[in-house]
Design a protein around this motif. Structure first.
Motif, short mmCIF file in Angstrom:
data_model
loop_
_atom_site.label_atom_id
_atom_site.label_comp_id
_atom_site.label_asym_id
_atom_site.label_seq_id
_atom_site.Cartn_x
_atom_site.Cartn_y
_atom_site.Cartn_z
N GLN A 1 34.33 27.16 -17.89
CA GLN A 1 33.26 28.12 -17.61
C GLN A 1 31.92 27.43 -17.37
O GLN A 1 31.05 27.98 -16.69
N THR A 2 31.78 26.21 -17.88
CA THR A 2 30.58 25.43 -17.59
C THR A 2 30.62 24.90 -16.16
O THR A 2 29.60 24.49 -15.61
N GLY A 3 31.81 24.90 -15.56
CA GLY A 3 31.96 24.45 -14.19
C GLY A 3 32.53 23.06 -14.05
O GLY A 3 32.64 22.53 -12.94
N ASN A 4 32.92 22.46 -15.18
CA ASN A 4 33.43 21.10 -15.15
C ASN A 4 34.91 21.05 -14.76
O ASN A 4 35.67 21.97 -15.05
N ILE A 5 35.28 19.96 -14.14
CA ILE A 5 36.69 19.62 -13.92
C ILE A 5 37.16 18.91 -15.17
O ILE A 5 36.43 18.07 -15.73
N ILE B 1 39.39 20.34 -5.37
CA ILE B 1 40.15 19.68 -6.42
C ILE B 1 40.55 20.71 -7.47
O ILE B 1 39.74 21.56 -7.84
N PRO B 2 41.80 20.68 -7.96
CA PRO B 2 42.17 21.59 -9.06
C PRO B 2 41.27 21.33 -10.27
O PRO B 2 41.08 20.19 -10.68
N GLN B 3 40.74 22.40 -10.84
CA GLN B 3 39.76 22.24 -11.91
C GLN B 3 40.36 21.72 -13.20
O GLN B 3 39.67 21.09 -14.00
N LEU B 4 41.64 21.95 -13.42
CA LEU B 4 42.31 21.47 -14.62
C LEU B 4 43.45 20.55 -14.22
O LEU B 4 44.33 20.94 -13.44
N GLU C 1 38.10 34.79 -21.84
CA GLU C 1 36.81 34.33 -21.33
C GLU C 1 35.79 34.34 -22.46
O GLU C 1 35.73 35.29 -23.26
N LEU C 2 34.98 33.30 -22.54
CA LEU C 2 33.95 33.22 -23.55
C LEU C 2 32.72 34.01 -23.12
O LEU C 2 32.35 34.01 -21.94
#
Length: 276
Positions: free
Chosen positions: A224-228, A18-21, A249-250
């Motif tokens: 960066q947390t890995g969430n969609i 799934i596209p993350q954003l 990038e944080l």
């Protein structure tokens, strides 16, 4: 590289991705949905999230049909209300008719509805719809740990996704950790958490350090947390801004600073699945 092709994908537990954003249409005026989704597609979004309860699936469908974008380049999610008004099979077929599609890429149960006691039966229906090919992947939304434990134990089928309210002030760590341990992707609705969150001192400091807006910093934290994530906006310039979060990038220090913004249950802004 276009914005759409620069969006990374998250692997799901059923072998798909799934596209993350993506772009959400929660609370988008049905009369304006076709225009707004058309703008989102032109900006570069290829992942669109809607629901039967939003009453704007037909507008999403019109925008998709008019876009000229190949079906296999799009990822479309919709949701089963699970409110006792219809079976999942009837609801999905109606949604597909509204969307003008033969299948959806992801079909979610919108709420577990503990008062109705239908968290399990709805999941059993979705498993059958996936077998019929009407939904490539299936998952849930707003399911609690107890709901997830029940449906996995009873069916042996683990949801690909649990879409939950999650933002910097309501990080749902226990639930997210359960997801990670069981191969369930975490998808954030209301990922920006509302305008008042944008003024949190830690967030303003992170945004300033990278020369980005608070919303961009939040979305970068989510990614960066890995969430969609599925932010929404009615404004084309804000859509583009929300998609432009891959050039910075944080640091670990910044991620910890934003993790500290969490307010636990006091940070919830949307509906509580215990009560609906």
């Amino acid at each position: 590289m276009t914005a759409s092709t620069s969006v990374p994908s998250v692997a799901l537990n059923d072998g798909t991705s799934i596209p993350q954003l993506g772009f959400g249409v929660f609370r988008v005026d049905p009369a304006e949905t076709a225009r707004i989704v058309s703008d989102a597609l032109e900006v570069g979004y290829r992942h669109i999230d809607t629901a039967a309860m939003y009453r704007n699936e037909d507008g999403v469908g019109r925008a998709i049909a008019e876009s000229g974008i190949a079906r296999d380049e799009l990822f479309v999610t919709t949701k089963f209300p699970n409110n006792g008004s219809s079976s999942a099979a009837d609801a999905l077929r109606h949604s597909l008719d509204q969307l003008g599609l033969e299948r959806v890429d992801l079909y979610l149960i919108h709420w577990p509805r503990p008062r109705l006691g239908t968290a399990l039966s709805a999941w059993q229906e979705l498993i059958e719809l996936q077998r019929e090919g009407l939904a490539t992947s299936i998952g849930v939304s707003n399911y609690r740990i107890e709901d997830l434990e029940q449906i996995i134990a009873e069916t042996g089928v683990t949801p690909a996704v649990n879409q939950i309210e999650l933002h910097v002030e309501f990080q749902q760590r226990e639930l997210a950790e359960y997801h990670a341990a069981h191969g369930i992707a975490t998808e954030s609705w209301y990922p920006l958490g509302g305008g008042e969150i944008s003024s949190a001192p830690a967030l303003l400091e992170v945004a300033k350090a990278h020369g980005v807006t608070p919303a961009q910093a939040i979305l970068r934290w989510q990614l960066q947390t890995g969430n969609i994530v599925i932010p929404k906006s009615n404004r084309r310039e804000r859509m583009a801004e929300n998609l432009d979060v891959f050039g910075f990038e944080l640091s670990d220090v910044e991620l910890r600073a934003l993790a500290a913004v969490d307010r636990g249950a006091a940070g919830r802004r949307g509906g509580d699945p215990n009560e609906l």
